[in-house]
Each structure stands twice: as C-alpha cells, then as structure tokens.
Design an enzyme around this catalytic site. Structure first.
Site, PDB file in Angstrom:
ATOM      1  N   ARG A 229       0.829  -1.195   0.000  1.00 48.79           N
ATOM      2  CA  ARG A 229       0.000   0.000   0.000  1.00 48.79           C
ATOM      3  C   ARG A 229       0.864   1.245   0.000  1.00 48.79           C
ATOM      4  O   ARG A 229       1.865   1.317   0.731  1.00 48.79           O
ATOM      5  CB  ARG A 229      -0.897   0.041   1.259  1.00 48.79           C
ATOM      6  CG  ARG A 229      -2.158  -0.781   1.132  1.00 48.79           C
ATOM      7  CD  ARG A 229      -3.081  -0.198   0.045  1.00 48.79           C
ATOM      8  NE  ARG A 229      -4.275  -0.993  -0.160  1.00 48.79           N
ATOM      9  CZ  ARG A 229      -4.404  -1.991  -1.049  1.00 48.79           C
ATOM     10  NH1 ARG A 229      -3.396  -2.339  -1.813  1.00 48.79           N
ATOM     11  NH2 ARG A 229      -5.550  -2.627  -1.173  1.00 48.79           N
ATOM     12  N   GLU A 258      -3.137   7.593  -5.976  1.00 48.10           N
ATOM     13  CA  GLU A 258      -3.192   6.840  -7.235  1.00 48.10           C
ATOM     14  C   GLU A 258      -4.286   7.412  -8.119  1.00 48.10           C
ATOM     15  O   GLU A 258      -5.386   7.666  -7.619  1.00 48.10           O
ATOM     16  CB  GLU A 258      -3.459   5.353  -6.948  1.00 48.10           C
ATOM     17  CG  GLU A 258      -2.273   4.701  -6.254  1.00 48.10           C
ATOM     18  CD  GLU A 258      -2.486   3.221  -5.923  1.00 48.10           C
ATOM     19  OE1 GLU A 258      -3.500   2.656  -6.360  1.00 48.10           O
ATOM     20  OE2 GLU A 258      -1.647   2.653  -5.213  1.00 48.10           O
ATOM     21  N   HIS A 276      -0.475  -0.404  -9.921  1.00 50.80           N
ATOM     22  CA  HIS A 276      -1.232  -1.243  -8.966  1.00 50.80           C
ATOM     23  C   HIS A 276      -1.688  -2.539  -9.666  1.00 50.80           C
ATOM     24  O   HIS A 276      -2.882  -2.852  -9.716  1.00 50.80           O
ATOM     25  CB  HIS A 276      -2.422  -0.466  -8.390  1.00 50.80           C
ATOM     26  CG  HIS A 276      -2.893  -0.991  -7.074  1.00 50.80           C
ATOM     27  ND1 HIS A 276      -3.373  -0.171  -6.072  1.00 50.80           N
ATOM     28  CD2 HIS A 276      -2.966  -2.253  -6.573  1.00 50.80           C
ATOM     29  CE1 HIS A 276      -3.732  -0.915  -5.032  1.00 50.80           C
ATOM     30  NE2 HIS A 276      -3.493  -2.191  -5.320  1.00 50.80           N
TER      31      HIS A 276
HETATM   32  N1  NAI Z   1      -0.574  -4.574  -5.004  1.00 50.64           N
HETATM   33  C1  NAI Z   1      -1.691  -5.234  -5.005  1.00 50.64           C
HETATM   34  O1  NAI Z   1      -2.389  -5.305  -5.997  1.00 50.64           O
HETATM   35  C2  NAI Z   1      -2.106  -5.956  -3.781  1.00 50.64           C
HETATM   36  C3  NAI Z   1      -1.758  -5.478  -2.554  1.00 50.64           C
HETATM   37  N2  NAI Z   1      -2.148  -6.150  -1.428  1.00 50.64           N
HETATM   38  C4  NAI Z   1      -1.724  -5.589  -0.149  1.00 50.64           C
HETATM   39  O2  NAI Z   1      -0.658  -6.377   0.362  1.00 50.64           O
HETATM   40  C5  NAI Z   1      -0.614  -6.264   1.778  1.00 50.64           C
HETATM   41  C6  NAI Z   1      -0.448  -7.627   2.422  1.00 50.64           C
HETATM   42  O3  NAI Z   1      -1.540  -8.451   2.103  1.00 50.64           O
HETATM   43  P1  NAI Z   1      -1.687  -9.924   2.761  1.00 50.64           P
HETATM   44  O4  NAI Z   1      -0.373 -10.576   2.828  1.00 50.64           O
HETATM   45  O5  NAI Z   1      -2.793 -10.576   2.047  1.00 50.64           O
HETATM   46  O6  NAI Z   1      -2.147  -9.505   4.210  1.00 50.64           O
HETATM   47  P2  NAI Z   1      -2.055 -10.384   5.550  1.00 50.64           P
HETATM   48  O7  NAI Z   1      -3.075  -9.812   6.466  1.00 50.64           O
HETATM   49  O8  NAI Z   1      -2.111 -11.829   5.236  1.00 50.64           O
HETATM   50  O9  NAI Z   1      -0.606 -10.034   6.112  1.00 50.64           O
HETATM   51  C7  NAI Z   1      -0.262  -8.807   6.689  1.00 50.64           C
HETATM   52  C8  NAI Z   1       0.873  -9.072   7.658  1.00 50.64           C
HETATM   53  O10 NAI Z   1       1.341  -7.820   8.158  1.00 50.64           O
HETATM   54  C9  NAI Z   1       1.688  -8.000   9.527  1.00 50.64           C
HETATM   55  N3  NAI Z   1       1.722  -6.712  10.196  1.00 50.64           N
HETATM   56  C10 NAI Z   1       0.681  -5.964  10.624  1.00 50.64           C
HETATM   57  N4  NAI Z   1       1.146  -4.832  11.212  1.00 50.64           N
HETATM   58  C11 NAI Z   1       2.498  -4.895  11.145  1.00 50.64           C
HETATM   59  C12 NAI Z   1       3.520  -4.006  11.576  1.00 50.64           C
HETATM   60  N5  NAI Z   1       3.252  -2.866  12.198  1.00 50.64           N
HETATM   61  N6  NAI Z   1       4.808  -4.364  11.337  1.00 50.64           N
HETATM   62  C13 NAI Z   1       5.098  -5.514  10.690  1.00 50.64           C
HETATM   63  N7  NAI Z   1       4.154  -6.414  10.285  1.00 50.64           N
HETATM   64  C14 NAI Z   1       2.872  -6.086  10.496  1.00 50.64           C
HETATM   65  C15 NAI Z   1       0.596  -8.916  10.040  1.00 50.64           C
HETATM   66  O11 NAI Z   1       1.000  -9.572  11.228  1.00 50.64           O
HETATM   67  C16 NAI Z   1       0.430  -9.884   8.880  1.00 50.64           C
HETATM   68  O12 NAI Z   1       1.251 -11.019   9.059  1.00 50.64           O
HETATM   69  C17 NAI Z   1      -1.892  -5.530   2.161  1.00 50.64           C
HETATM   70  O13 NAI Z   1      -1.597  -4.156   2.335  1.00 50.64           O
HETATM   71  C18 NAI Z   1      -2.769  -5.694   0.944  1.00 50.64           C
HETATM   72  O14 NAI Z   1      -3.725  -4.688   0.852  1.00 50.64           O
HETATM   73  C19 NAI Z   1      -2.839  -7.322  -1.485  1.00 50.64           C
HETATM   74  C20 NAI Z   1      -3.213  -7.840  -2.675  1.00 50.64           C
HETATM   75  C21 NAI Z   1      -2.929  -7.159  -3.937  1.00 50.64           C
HETATM   76  O1  AKG Z   2      -8.330  -4.893  -7.046  1.00 51.55           O
HETATM   77  C1  AKG Z   2      -7.131  -4.760  -7.277  1.00 51.55           C
HETATM   78  O2  AKG Z   2      -6.615  -4.955  -8.370  1.00 51.55           O
HETATM   79  C2  AKG Z   2      -6.227  -4.322  -6.125  1.00 51.55           C
HETATM   80  C3  AKG Z   2      -5.911  -5.467  -5.251  1.00 51.55           C
HETATM   81  C4  AKG Z   2      -5.429  -4.998  -3.936  1.00 51.55           C
HETATM   82  O3  AKG Z   2      -4.748  -4.025  -3.800  1.00 51.55           O
HETATM   83  C5  AKG Z   2      -5.848  -5.764  -2.751  1.00 51.55           C
HETATM   84  O4  AKG Z   2      -6.468  -6.827  -2.912  1.00 51.55           O
HETATM   85  O5  AKG Z   2      -5.555  -5.298  -1.639  1.00 51.55           O
END
Ligand code: NAI
Ligand code: AKG
Length: 524
Positions: A229, A258, A276
């Site tokens: 993010r 964005e 993204h």
């Molecule tokens: N670029 C994109 O298109 C996408 C981006 N994302 C983003 O990726 C990120 C991670 O997603 P997931 O792995 O599915 O989430 P998740 O919830 O499985 O993992 C997040 C991790 O961050 C840790 N965490 C929380 N606060 C923390 C802190 N202060 N310091 C260190 N670690 C901390 C949690 O313990 C958890 O293990 C999210 O921000 C999500 O929105 C997800 C999917 C697509």
């Molecule tokens: O919908 C998308 O392509 C963005 C995905 C994403 O950032 C998320 O799942 O957190």
C-alpha cells in the site's frame, strides 16, 4: 429480489454465482451512474476504484453487505459501515499468489534493470555496460509483514538461495522456523538487508514505516519494494535517499495518491513502477470475484460469511451448532426489551453447560441486537450491536457458570435498569427446540415465538378465568397459556400466545382488571 451494485470492473466469470441466482439482480454501473437509485441496493461489490465513504453509505439506506473483491479494505469506511450495520467482507487469499509473483518480478526487474534495458534496446541502443545488475543468490531479503503474501515471497526467496530476515510483531517462532526465515527486530531487518519489501496493511502503525529515520538505518545501496500500500514507505523520504544515492533503486506498484500523476518518484531512472498491478492476473481476478460472489449468495441465504471484516467469522459447521442458541438469544433480547421499559445500564449474560463450548461472542451479539432493535432508530444487527450499546452507555458482560440448574445448557440474562432489573433464562433441547424456562424470577416453560402476552398478577382464584372471559368477549382466541408462581397466593405470571398481534386497547383493558399487576405485549 436482492439488488447488487457491482461498481468496479470485476471478472464476469467470477460473478456467475450472482448472475445465475434467480433471487438476485446484478447491476454493473459506476456509483455516479446510479445516484438516483442508490437507496435500492442491498449489496455493493467493489475493487479498489470505488471509494466507499460515509456519505455514500448514508445514501444506500437498504445496504446490508459490502464486498471487496481483493484484500485491502482501505477504500471502504469500515467504521461507518459498522455503525450502519453493514457487513463488510473481502477475498483475503484469492490474489495472494499473483501479488507475490508480481513482487518477485519487480525484484528481479529492479536488480537487473530490465525495464530500463528494455526501453534502451527499443530505442535502438545496444548498451551492455550500463545495465550490469546484482545477483539475488546469497543476498539478504528483508520482509516486513509475513502474512499471506509475505510468506509466498519468503518461499520464493529461499528457492533463489537468499537469506530471509523478517519483521512481523505477530509472527510465531514456529512459523518462522518452518519457513526457514529469521524472525528479528525492525532495526535488524533495516540494517542487514540488501533488499527490503513491505507486505503489511496500511495502518496507523505502518504509515511511513520506512520513514526518514528508518531509511537512514538501511545499508547504503539498499533496494526497496512496495507492492502493498502507498504510504508504508514515506515517499518524500524515499525521494531524499534516492537523490543522495543511499537507496540504489525502488520498485513501486502502489502510491500514496493513485494514479501518481504529480509524483517526484516517477522522475528517477532507478525507480521502476507499475499501476497497482499486483492482483491483475486472470486467475486472481476470477478467484476474488467468485470468492465474494459465493459469500454474497450465502449471506442472502442466511448462512454465515467466512471472511467478514466486522463480524466474527464462522465456518458453516460451527454456525450450524450455534444457530439454535443464536436464534434463542435474539428472541431473549427481544423479550427483554419489551418487558423492561426503562433506561438500561447493564446487560449481563451467563452461559452454562454445552453452550459454553461454542463461540458465545456471536450469540451475545445476537442477544444485544434483539435487545436494542426496538430502542434505536437506526438498523441494529450483530455487526453494530456492541458499538451501539457502548454509545448508549450500556455495559455488557459475558460470563460462564458451572451451574446449569438441571438443564444441559442455559443462557441467563440479567438486565439492570435505573430502577428495576429483569432476568430471563432460556434453553435449547435438540429435537424439542428453544424454551424460556424462567422469566423475572418465575419458573415457566414456553416457546419464544409469535404474539405473546406477559401478565404479572396475584395468585388468586378467578384471575385466569377473568382474563379468559375478557379476551373471549372481544373474540380474541388464546392459542396457548402457561402459568408460574413463586408461592401460593403470592405473585404469579401468565404467558399467553395468540395467532395474531393483540390491539393496544386490549392490553389497556386487561391492565385495569382486578389482581393484575402489569401486562406486557411481546411480539417475536
Ligand atoms: N498490489 C496489489 O495489488 C495488492 C496489494 N495487497 C496488499 O498487500 C498487503 C499484504 O496483504 P496480505 O499478505 O494478504 O495480508 P495479511 O493480512 O495476510 O498479512 C499482513 C501481515 O502484516 C503484519 N503486520 C501488521 N502490522 C504490522 C507491523 N506494524 N509491522 C510488521 N508487520 C505487520 C501482520 O501480522 C500480517 O502477518 C496488504 O496491504 C494488501 O492490501 C494485497 C493484494 C494485492
Ligand atoms: O483490485 C485490485 O486490483 C487491487 C488489489 C489490492 O490491492 C488488494 O487486494 O488489496
């Protein structure tokens, strides 16, 4: 017919469970195109483009559920949704692999300068010296946030013979050990890593996690990656460290604003960017769309949703065990609110017997929502009941007791008001159903459903007959009647049930009758 607004571009194939459902009507339009009928939608399905604000929610009066086809719900005002009683769900793992693979593609592109070399060759240059890269093998990768995506990155990094250092305050030692990664402090990850990649949600704690101060702790020549993010890496600080050469390069899929139209980071040759795209694969989009589509269908069928942001999540098996207690608790809440007609300070719930082995938080929220429903103007449900109780100064406690008063399970609730208190006890018996076995201190036994009358009276000959005659005279048919008393000639109660709701005038007439202390109409 439930109406669903699909406001962002979402995989058509993934929407099939909704489109093929005869009780659901799917409308695919941007919010701005359906401003006049926003109040008609029961569900809203979005990706990240639609920003679900409090203002938008206030226009969607019928809304019951918001589904995010993806992970991050930072485009949704979850607090406002919760207050309005709207369930928010997401698709937590449908795009994990795609985002992990994208991050890895960004990492290899970054250290081998692939995007820059690509532009160079297409500009008819053959410059092999400017694009000398760095091997990943033997390097240290720092992962901040080892959740779903972070974990997949760690596995791939190990396959590339990298050492992996992780900072995640919620990571268990056994998970770190199983993955073969080193779980350590943020400072260690910052100072020891050759490449740092962030995979946390954007929260108060993670905003500007890679700040001026923290970037200063990194190795000179470090590479940083953000496919999570915008805002987790402070963009101004990154500009400073790219300018002074401390940071060798950055790979960014996400930005504070964005699209990043006016962003200094785009001017750096050593910064590679994508719009993204982490989750933008056919597989991920199909996964997330079908995950939330199935969840919405379950929700409208009254089944539990498994990926809610603002409700305790339950599997179907667990929900099936809880369901009778959940329904009983809701009825008990409704009975209490109709019997206790005064300001209430405390609601205390005691569980005993078999029910204590279940997820009682969910049952308690059902009770609270039943109790508050007739007291507040806004929608109350399990999502916002605890919040509304708190706003109204009602404290709410849950405890367990080993005494089941000879029942195999029981839920006992005491509501304490400014002047009086009221206690109710309910039980569930398989193959028999739910029963109320105690009301306001009186032992009784009735099925909590339909249209009931609760009459408190003096235990004297003729009272029951008078009530029967009075109702008979106005053609009101009594379906069932239960009586209970504490002692002969003392206080007593009657619970009568009817096939149709009673008129308020009938209640008033009964109230004036001899030996009757109070009458309460209960509609369940
Ligand atoms: N670029 C994109 O298109 C996408 C981006 N994302 C983003 O990726 C990120 C991670 O997603 P997931 O792995 O599915 O989430 P998740 O919830 O499985 O993992 C997040 C991790 O961050 C840790 N965490 C929380 N606060 C923390 C802190 N202060 N310091 C260190 N670690 C901390 C949690 O313990 C958890 O293990 C999210 O921000 C999500 O929105 C997800 C999917 C697509
Ligand atoms: O919908 C998308 O392509 C963005 C995905 C994403 O950032 C998320 O799942 O957190």
């Amino acid at each position: 017919m439930f109406q669903i607004l699909v406001a962002d571009s979402i995989s058509e194939e993934g929407l099939a469970p909704l489109i093929s459902n005869e009780s659901i009507r799917v409308i695919q339009n941007k919010v701005s195109e359906v401003e006049d009928i926003l109040h008609e939608f029961d569900a809203l399905l979005v990706r990240s483009a639609t920003i679900v604000t409090e203002e938008l929610l206030s226009k969607m009066k019928n809304l019951q559920i918001i589904a995010r086809a993806g992970v991050g719900v930072d485009n949704i005002d979850v607090t406002a949704a919760t207050k309005q009683g709207v369930v928010v769900i997401n698709a937590p793992d449908g795009n994990t692999l795609s985002t992990a693979e994208h991050t890895f593609a960004m990492m290899t592109s970054l250290v081998r300068h692939i995007p820059q070399a690509n532009i160079s060759v297409k500009s008819r240059n053959w410059n092999r010296t400017s694009f000398v890269g760095t091997e990943l093998a033997g390097k240290c990768l720092g992962i901040i946030g080892l959740g779903r995506i972070g974990t997949e990155i760690a596995k791939r990094a190990k396959a590339f013979s990298m050492t992996v250092q992780v900072y995640d305050p919620f990571l268990t030692h056994s998970k770190a050990e199983d993955l073969g990664v080193i779980s350590t402090s943020l400072d260690d990850v910052l100072s020891l890593s050759d490449i740092i990649t962030v995979h946390t949600p954007l929260t108060k704690e993670t905003k500007d996690l890679l700040s001026y101060d923290n970037l200063a702790k990194t190795k000179k020549g470090v590479y940083v990656i953000n496919c999570a993010r915008g805002g987790i890496i402070d963009e101004q600080a990154l500009v400073t460290y790219l300018e002074n050469g401390h940071v060798a390069g950055a790979a960014l899929d996400v930005f504070e604003v964005e699209p990043p139209l006016d962003n200094r980071l785009l001017e750096f040759e050593q910064v590679i960017v994508t719009p993204h795209l982490g989750a933008s694969t056919k597989e991920a989009q199909l996964n997330v769309a079908s995950q939330v589509a199935k969840e919405i269908v379950h929700f409208f069928e009254g089944k539990p949703v498994t990926s809610s942001i603002n409700l305790p999540t339950l599997s179907r098996e667990v929900f099936e065990k809880i369901q009778p207690y959940y329904e009983l608790a809701n009825k008990m809440g409704l009975i209490l609110s109709q019997c206790m007609k005064e300001a209430v300070k405390e609601v205390n719930i005691t569980y005993a017997g078999l029910v204590t082995e279940l997820e009682t938080t969910f049952i308690s929220k059902s009770l609270l929502s039943g109790f508050l429903k007739s007291r507040v103007a806004s929608t109350v449900n399990e999502v916002n009941a605890a919040l509304i109780a708190k706003e109204r100064g009602i404290t709410f406690g849950e405890s367990y007791s080993s005494s089941t008063s000879s029942f195999s399970n029981s839920i006992t609730v005491k509501v304490i008001g400014e002047k009086n208190s009221f206690t109710i006890q309910g039980i569930y018996v398989a193959d028999y159903g739910t029963r109320i076995v105690m009301l306001n201190g009186f032992k009784i036994d009735f099925n909590p459903s339909g249209h009931l009358l609760y009459i408190q009276h003096t235990d004297r000959p003729g009272v029951i007959g008078r009530v029967g005659k009075l109702l008979g005279d106005i053609e009101v048919n009594i379906a069932t009647m239960q009586v209970g008393r504490k002692e002969i000639g003392g206080e007593a109660i009657m619970i009568l049930s009817f096939d149709a709701p009673l008129q308020d005038d009938t209640v008033k007439t009964l109230q004036k009758s001899q030996d009757i202390v109070s009458v309460r109409k209960i509609d369940l």
